[in-house]
Write an enzyme that holds these catalytic residues in place. Structure first.
Site, PDB file in Angstrom:
ATOM      1  CB  ALA A  41      -0.873  -0.058   1.199  1.00 21.80           C
ATOM      2  N   GLY A  74       0.574  -5.027   0.720  1.00 18.42           N
ATOM      3  CA  GLY A  74      -0.607  -5.217  -0.098  1.00 18.42           C
ATOM      4  C   GLY A  74      -0.371  -5.768  -1.464  1.00 18.42           C
ATOM      5  CD  GLU A  83      -2.485  -7.672   2.539  1.00 21.53           C
ATOM      6  OE1 GLU A  83      -1.997  -6.381   2.146  1.00 21.53           O
ATOM      7  OE2 GLU A  83      -3.136  -7.848   3.482  1.00 21.53           O
ATOM      8  CD  GLU A 136       1.214  -5.764   5.810  1.00 18.58           C
ATOM      9  OE1 GLU A 136       2.014  -6.628   5.914  1.00 18.58           O
ATOM     10  OE2 GLU A 136       0.685  -5.891   4.620  1.00 18.58           O
TER      11      GLU A 136
END
Ligand code: DAK
Length: 263
Positions: free
Chosen positions: A69, A114, A117, A137
């Site tokens: 992200a 992300g 993911e 993270e």
């Protein structure tokens, strides 16, 4: 035919495969809202596109698939905004996972947070030898927020998932292969050709059967086995209502290649 209606995503159809390339190289293809919105829109475009049998998701350049992200955008969020952003990411990634056409992730470099993911929401993962995977993270004081706490353990098992999530360690592509996080690893210069060949192989199958197989595996994987087996039987039965099944079995008996239509 190439189309390019997006800012951070390239959309191109080649030999029945829609190539969706995340392209924000100056940010290592990190996912901000705009990029996630465009990826979801590109997936919708490919689902509606009759020329497309298979989707390929990849990153621009050789360094990153998606480096997570967008940390700059994320760092300014309030708790309520972060929760909303997580739901927004879940919706986008669910759309990929529930796509009725198979989605291949061609992981060409860093697939972190992300990015890992996003790759895990795809149905098949092929990686370049130089790719690196991780859920880092915790290094940022966060937990995975785009499905990583759930999809990773379903793919590699809870113990291996917790090792990755709690350490934030990155793993190489060969290690990811051993973990089962990817199923194929190829030389960087072979990634595009190997992905195209994998996509063509899948695209030659009956589209109805592909969609029903995806539904059986994905929906079935979320419910109790007894119920899942009933779902499998229903979907198996549905195959027999398709022209593709008639054509596939007839072609076998006539010793020729099937010509599937998706009906
Ligand atoms: N976001 C924003 N910019 C990024 C970025 C990212 N994730 N990753 C890299 N960049 C930027 C760098 O800041 C740098 O920008 P400039 O300094 O040139 O302006 C440029 O891309 C090149 O990166 P580096 O200079 O760092 O390149 P290196 O080769 O030195 O290192 C690296 C490559 C991938 C090891 C390093 O960039 C790195 O560690 N990047 C961050 C990786 C990371 O931690 N990713 C996971 C982010 S956490 C949530 C929902 C989802 C998530 C979280 C919350 N909520 C609902 C709130 C998901 C979270 C994540 O994905």
């Amino acid at each position: 035919m190439a189309q390019d209606p997006f800012r951070y995503v390239l959309y191109e159809v080649r030999e029945r495969a829609a190539w969706i390339t995340v392209s924000r190289p100056e940010r290592l293809n990190a996912l901000d809202r705009q990029t996630v919105t465009e990826i979801a829109a590109a997936v919708d475009l490919a689902v509606a596109d009759d020329r497309v049998a298979v989707l390929v998701l990849t990153g621009a350049g050789e360094k990153a698939f998606v480096a997570g992200a967008d940390i700059a955008e994320m760092s300014a969020m309030s708790p309520a905004e972060a929760q909303e952003f997580s739901r927004f990411l879940h919706r986008a990634l669910d759309r990929i996972e529930r796509c009725p056409k198979p989605v291949v992730a061609a992981v060409n470099g860093f697939a972190l947070g992300g990015g890992c993911e996003l790759a895990m929401a795809c149905h098949v993962r092929i990686a370049s030898e130089t790719a690196r995977f991780g859920q880092p993270e915790v290094n940022l004081g966060l937990i995975p927020g785009a499905g990583g706490t759930q999809r990773l353990q379903r793919i590699v098992g809870r113990g291996r998932a917790l090792d990755l999530i709690l350490t934030g360690d990155m793993v190489s592509a060969p290690e990811a292969l051993t973990l089962g996080l990817v199923t194929r690893v190829v030389a960087p210069e072979a990634l595009a050709a190997e992905t195209a060949s994998l996509a063509s192989k899948i695209a030659a199958k009956g589209p109805r059967a592909l969609a029903l197989a995806l539904e059986a595996v994905l929906a079935g994987g979320e419910i109790a086995q007894e119920e899942a087996l009933r779902l499998e039987s229903s979907l198996f039965g549905l195959c027999f209502a398709s022209e593709d099944m008639r054509e596939g079995t007839r072609a076998f008996l006539e010793k020729r290649k099937p010509a599937f239509t998706g009906r």
